[in-house]
Design a protein around this motif. Structure first.
Motif, short mmCIF file in Angstrom:
data_model
loop_
_atom_site.label_atom_id
_atom_site.label_comp_id
_atom_site.label_asym_id
_atom_site.label_seq_id
_atom_site.Cartn_x
_atom_site.Cartn_y
_atom_site.Cartn_z
N ASP A 123 1.00 -1.46 0.08
CA ASP A 123 0.03 0.00 0.09
C ASP A 123 0.98 1.65 -0.17
OD1 ASP A 123 0.98 0.42 2.67
OD2 ASP A 123 -1.38 -0.56 3.66
N TYR A 124 0.50 2.34 0.22
CA TYR A 124 1.29 3.78 -0.33
C TYR A 124 2.38 3.99 1.22
CZ TYR A 124 2.14 8.61 0.02
OH TYR A 124 3.34 9.92 0.46
N VAL A 125 1.79 2.92 2.47
CA VAL A 125 2.87 3.97 3.78
C VAL A 125 3.76 2.68 2.98
CG1 VAL A 125 2.73 3.42 5.75
CG2 VAL A 125 0.80 4.54 4.86
N THR A 126 3.06 0.91 2.95
CA THR A 126 4.39 0.67 2.82
C THR A 126 5.14 0.21 1.63
OG1 THR A 126 3.04 -1.35 1.92
CG2 THR A 126 3.07 -1.38 4.82
N LEU A 127 4.67 0.93 0.85
CA LEU A 127 5.64 1.25 -0.51
C LEU A 127 5.68 2.09 -0.72
CD1 LEU A 127 6.38 0.48 -3.63
CD2 LEU A 127 4.30 1.62 -4.74
N ALA A 128 5.81 3.78 0.18
CA ALA A 128 6.90 4.61 0.31
C ALA A 128 7.98 4.18 1.46
CB ALA A 128 5.76 5.58 0.39
N GLY A 129 8.18 3.99 1.64
CA GLY A 129 9.07 3.10 3.14
C GLY A 129 9.87 2.15 2.20
N GLU A 130 9.24 1.39 1.60
CA GLU A 130 10.19 0.41 1.31
C GLU A 130 10.91 0.86 -0.13
OE1 GLU A 130 12.81 -2.72 -0.25
OE2 GLU A 130 11.51 -1.99 2.18
N MET A 131 10.85 1.57 -0.33
CA MET A 131 11.31 2.65 -1.38
C MET A 131 12.03 4.10 -0.74
SD MET A 131 9.00 3.28 -5.08
CE MET A 131 10.49 3.28 -5.68
N GLN A 132 12.15 4.80 0.37
CA GLN A 132 12.55 5.86 1.60
C GLN A 132 13.91 4.94 1.71
OE1 GLN A 132 12.08 8.88 1.61
NE2 GLN A 132 14.15 9.01 2.59
N GLU A 133 13.84 3.32 2.18
CA GLU A 133 14.94 2.66 2.91
C GLU A 133 16.26 2.35 1.69
OE1 GLU A 133 13.99 -1.10 4.75
OE2 GLU A 133 12.35 -0.32 5.74
N ARG A 134 15.25 2.44 -0.03
CA ARG A 134 16.22 1.00 -0.73
C ARG A 134 16.59 2.90 -1.63
NH1 ARG A 134 13.79 -2.81 -4.70
NH2 ARG A 134 12.70 -4.26 -3.37
N GLY A 135 16.60 3.82 -1.60
CA GLY A 135 17.02 5.51 -1.74
C GLY A 135 16.28 5.46 -2.61
N THR A 136 15.31 4.51 -3.34
CA THR A 136 14.98 5.15 -5.05
C THR A 136 13.95 5.87 -4.67
OG1 THR A 136 12.84 2.97 -4.22
CG2 THR A 136 15.76 3.04 -5.68
N LEU A 137 12.98 6.74 -3.14
CA LEU A 137 11.47 7.52 -3.69
C LEU A 137 12.30 8.49 -3.99
CD1 LEU A 137 8.63 7.25 -2.54
CD2 LEU A 137 9.34 8.23 -0.20
N GLN A 138 12.90 9.09 -3.27
CA GLN A 138 13.38 10.34 -4.08
C GLN A 138 13.93 10.38 -6.02
OE1 GLN A 138 12.35 13.18 -2.62
NE2 GLN A 138 12.26 11.60 -1.43
N GLU A 139 14.39 8.99 -6.17
CA GLU A 139 14.63 9.02 -7.35
C GLU A 139 13.43 8.95 -8.80
OE1 GLU A 139 17.43 5.34 -10.30
OE2 GLU A 139 17.33 5.16 -7.89
N ILE A 140 12.65 8.94 -8.09
CA ILE A 140 11.06 8.50 -8.79
C ILE A 140 10.63 9.50 -8.45
CG2 ILE A 140 10.94 5.95 -8.46
CD1 ILE A 140 8.20 6.85 -6.93
N GLY A 141 11.03 10.45 -7.64
CA GLY A 141 10.17 12.10 -7.89
C GLY A 141 9.43 12.57 -6.51
N GLY A 142 9.66 11.49 -4.88
CA GLY A 142 9.41 11.69 -4.29
C GLY A 142 7.94 10.57 -4.57
N ALA A 143 7.20 10.88 -2.73
CA ALA A 143 5.70 10.80 -2.60
C ALA A 143 5.05 11.38 -3.70
CB ALA A 143 5.85 10.00 -1.16
#
Length: 127
Positions: A61-81
């Motif tokens: 879901d939004y929360v777990t996906l954003a959290g996982e991507m933050q941990e991977r360092g890819t959240l900012q790479e996609i343009g953020g939450a």
């Protein structure tokens, strides 16, 4: 970023948005879609994080996906939450997730075949 000649970005966004809205739909769509089916690298990164969560039996879901991507360092790479939020907002329902998955898969396979010099008729010869 996106191979627009052989892509359907709307279907890609609709699929990802549907899967964030209804993480249980991932099980139904998973047999059809691989990360390479997405023409946009950002969408491949999102799908890879979803797959990782799915394989660990954690809903993406939004929360777990954003959290996982933050941990991977890819959240900012996609343009953020906000990109995840936009995907949700563009997908009013998850009811058609399988339809989107099949479309994304078919176009991804076509793109791979064309990159190997195989035309849609399977011969490599343009008719």
């Amino acid at each position: 970023m996106t191979d627009v000649a052989n892509a359907d970005p709307r279907a890609e966004r609709a699929l990802l948005g549907s899967l964030i809205i209804d993480p249980e739909a991932f099980a139904e769509c998973r047999p059809f879609v691989v990360a390479e089916d997405f023409s946009d690298r950002r969408f491949r990164l999102i799908f890879e994080a979803m797959l990782w969560l799915y394989e660990r039996r954690t809903p993406a879901d939004y929360v777990t996906l954003a959290g996982e991507m933050q941990e991977r360092g890819t959240l900012q790479e996609i343009g953020g939450a906000s990109v995840l939020t936009a995907l949700i907002n563009e997908s009013p329902t998850s009811m058609h997730a399988l339809t989107y998955a099949i479309k994304v898969s078919e176009i991804g396979e076509l793109r791979r075949r064309l990159s190997r010099g195989i035309t849609p008729n399977g011969t490599g010869i343009v008719l």
